[in-house]
Design a protein around this motif. Structure first.
Motif, short mmCIF file in Angstrom:
data_model
loop_
_atom_site.label_atom_id
_atom_site.label_comp_id
_atom_site.label_asym_id
_atom_site.label_seq_id
_atom_site.Cartn_x
_atom_site.Cartn_y
_atom_site.Cartn_z
N ALA A 1 91.45 -43.01 23.65
CA ALA A 1 91.53 -42.11 22.50
C ALA A 1 91.73 -40.67 22.95
CB ALA A 1 90.25 -42.22 21.67
N ALA A 2 92.06 -39.82 21.98
CA ALA A 2 92.25 -38.40 22.27
C ALA A 2 91.01 -37.83 22.92
CB ALA A 2 92.57 -37.65 20.98
N GLY A 3 91.19 -37.15 24.04
CA GLY A 3 90.08 -36.56 24.77
C GLY A 3 89.48 -37.46 25.82
N ALA A 4 89.82 -38.76 25.80
CA ALA A 4 89.25 -39.70 26.77
C ALA A 4 89.79 -39.41 28.17
CB ALA A 4 89.57 -41.14 26.38
N GLN A 5 88.97 -39.67 29.18
CA GLN A 5 89.41 -39.47 30.55
C GLN A 5 90.15 -40.71 31.04
OE1 GLN A 5 86.40 -38.13 33.23
NE2 GLN A 5 87.82 -37.86 34.94
N VAL A 6 91.30 -40.48 31.62
CA VAL A 6 92.12 -41.55 32.17
C VAL A 6 91.68 -41.79 33.61
CG1 VAL A 6 94.49 -42.25 32.72
CG2 VAL A 6 94.04 -40.85 30.70
N PRO A 7 91.66 -43.05 34.07
CA PRO A 7 91.31 -43.31 35.47
C PRO A 7 92.14 -42.45 36.41
CG PRO A 7 91.45 -45.37 34.27
CD PRO A 7 91.92 -44.30 33.33
N GLY A 8 91.51 -41.94 37.47
CA GLY A 8 92.19 -41.08 38.41
C GLY A 8 93.06 -41.85 39.39
N GLU A 9 93.71 -41.13 40.27
CA GLU A 9 94.63 -41.74 41.23
C GLU A 9 93.95 -42.82 42.07
OE1 GLU A 9 96.22 -38.62 43.57
OE2 GLU A 9 97.07 -37.52 41.87
N GLY B 1 89.95 -30.90 39.67
CA GLY B 1 88.50 -30.93 39.53
C GLY B 1 88.03 -31.37 38.16
N ARG B 2 88.97 -31.50 37.20
CA ARG B 2 88.60 -31.90 35.84
C ARG B 2 89.14 -33.27 35.46
NH1 ARG B 2 91.17 -29.05 32.48
NH2 ARG B 2 92.38 -27.68 33.83
N GLY B 3 90.04 -33.81 36.27
CA GLY B 3 90.58 -35.13 35.99
C GLY B 3 91.72 -35.10 34.99
N THR B 4 92.07 -36.27 34.52
CA THR B 4 93.17 -36.44 33.57
C THR B 4 92.61 -36.89 32.23
OG1 THR B 4 94.67 -37.06 35.37
CG2 THR B 4 95.34 -37.66 33.13
N HIS B 5 92.99 -36.21 31.16
CA HIS B 5 92.47 -36.53 29.83
C HIS B 5 93.62 -36.71 28.84
CE1 HIS B 5 88.98 -34.71 31.79
NE2 HIS B 5 88.25 -35.39 30.92
N VAL B 6 93.40 -37.62 27.88
CA VAL B 6 94.39 -37.87 26.84
C VAL B 6 94.51 -36.63 25.97
CG1 VAL B 6 95.00 -39.29 24.84
CG2 VAL B 6 93.90 -40.34 26.84
N THR B 7 95.73 -36.20 25.73
CA THR B 7 95.98 -35.04 24.90
C THR B 7 95.78 -35.39 23.44
OG1 THR B 7 97.60 -34.23 26.50
CG2 THR B 7 97.67 -33.27 24.30
N HIS B 8 95.09 -34.52 22.72
CA HIS B 8 94.88 -34.74 21.29
C HIS B 8 96.17 -34.46 20.55
CE1 HIS B 8 92.72 -35.16 17.56
NE2 HIS B 8 93.19 -34.00 17.13
N ARG B 9 96.67 -35.45 19.79
CA ARG B 9 97.92 -35.28 19.06
C ARG B 9 97.74 -35.78 17.63
NH1 ARG B 9 102.75 -37.75 22.54
NH2 ARG B 9 103.97 -36.35 21.25
N ASN B 10 97.91 -34.89 16.69
CA ASN B 10 97.81 -35.27 15.28
C ASN B 10 99.18 -35.62 14.74
OD1 ASN B 10 95.01 -34.92 14.87
ND2 ASN B 10 95.29 -32.70 14.88
N GLU B 11 99.70 -36.77 15.15
CA GLU B 11 101.00 -37.20 14.67
C GLU B 11 100.85 -37.94 13.35
OE1 GLU B 11 103.35 -39.39 17.34
OE2 GLU B 11 103.49 -37.81 18.85
N PRO B 12 101.81 -37.78 12.45
CA PRO B 12 101.76 -38.54 11.21
C PRO B 12 101.96 -40.02 11.49
CG PRO B 12 103.87 -37.42 11.44
CD PRO B 12 102.99 -36.92 12.55
N PRO B 13 101.55 -40.90 10.58
CA PRO B 13 101.73 -42.34 10.80
C PRO B 13 103.20 -42.68 10.92
CG PRO B 13 101.14 -41.89 8.52
CD PRO B 13 100.95 -40.61 9.27
#
Length: 282
Positions: free
Chosen positions: A37-45, A77-89
């Motif tokens: 989900a938006a804001g979630a951390q993605v597994p690192g390298e 030092g902060r990792g990779t996070h899902v970008t918050h995107r408010n796209e229409p359906p």
């Protein structure tokens, strides 16, 4: 054959798609499905390299593709996070009321005319339009977009005698079906086939997606009131921005039961029978 496994997914060395791009597609799918989900951390390298049994360089390239598409942000030092995107359906196209839905979609979306001209009909075009091989046809290529970005790449073919009644400027502003009707064509019905394909090096940049991304492929022949073909269209759609919906009725027979496509109820609750006679045995 070596297989590299991840929980619920796998990447394969034998496929022509590079391993980093396979990992990118898996992660992209998890983001699109909301599993990440938006804001979630993605597994690192390091974690991706371990999960998929690949090198850190391969994992780094997969994350770089996600970042280039704007799906994630990366910070030291902060990792990779899902970008918050408010796209229409996504746009939903229904089989029921097909012609009316296509007209409405053309009026609600933005279009960019990529190519326009006249050419000799290739064998598949002449067969679809029921004209002689090599007959002159109008060919137009357009990209339709929503607020979130492009969602369809459309290639249309129209017999030259009809196409000469409108031109490049009109196609850049109005839906083709509206132009056909304004030219005196009475639209009667359409036959279409739905399949799948992959975005190639030409289509991918125009749809702002990666090469090799799965796309819906819809080929459609539109007929006039007398059953004569007046338009042949091949549409490539991003499935994250366009969905196809069909309502089915259970038809009970003496020997077996089947599913039959039907028109979804209107506000008045009435239904009309579709032209399609396709049935799925179940």
């Amino acid at each position: 054959m070596a297989m590299r496994r991840h929980i619920g997914n796998a990447v394969h060395e034998s496929l022509p798609t590079p391993l980093y791009h396979q990992i990118y597609l898996i992660l992209r799918g998890q983001i699109s499905d909301g599993k990440l989900a938006a804001g979630a951390q993605v597994p690192g390298e390091e974690e991706l390299a371990r999960q998929f049994n690949v090198s850190r360089i391969t994992a780094r390239r997969a994350l770089a593709e996600l970042a280039a598409e704007g799906l994630v942000t990366r910070g030291r030092g902060r990792g990779t996070h899902v970008t918050h995107r408010n796209e229409p359906p996504p746009v939903r196209g229904a089989v029921e009321g097909l012609i009316e839905n296509l007209m409405a979609m053309g009026l609600k979306t933005q279009v960019e005319l990529i190519d326009f001209g006249y050419e000799a009909a290739a064998p598949d075009v002449s067969a679809a339009l029921q004209v002689e091989a090599g007959a002159e046809v109008q060919r137009a290529v357009r990209v339709r977009s929503l607020e979130a970005g492009p969602f369809s790449y459309l290639t249309t073919f129209v017999p030259a005698e009809i196409g000469r009644k409108f031109g490049r400027k009109e196609l850049a502003r109005e839906p083709l079906l509206a132009l056909l009707e304004r030219s005196g064509v009475v639209i009667g019905a359409a036959d279409q086939t739905i399949s799948a394909t992959l975005a190639d090096t030409h289509v991918a940049p125009l749809l702002k997606t990666a090469v090799g991304t799965p796309l819906l492929r819809i080929s459609r022949v539109v007929h006039d009131g007398n059953g004569h073909p007046v338009e042949y269209i091949i549409g490539l759609y991003r499935p994250d921005r366009y969905q196809f919906r069909m309502s089915l009725d259970r038809v009970r027979g003496g020997e077996r039961n089947t599913w039959s496509a039907s028109v979804a109820p209107t506000t008045g609750g009435s239904k009309s029978s579709p032209r399609s006679t396709n049935r799925e045995k179940k």
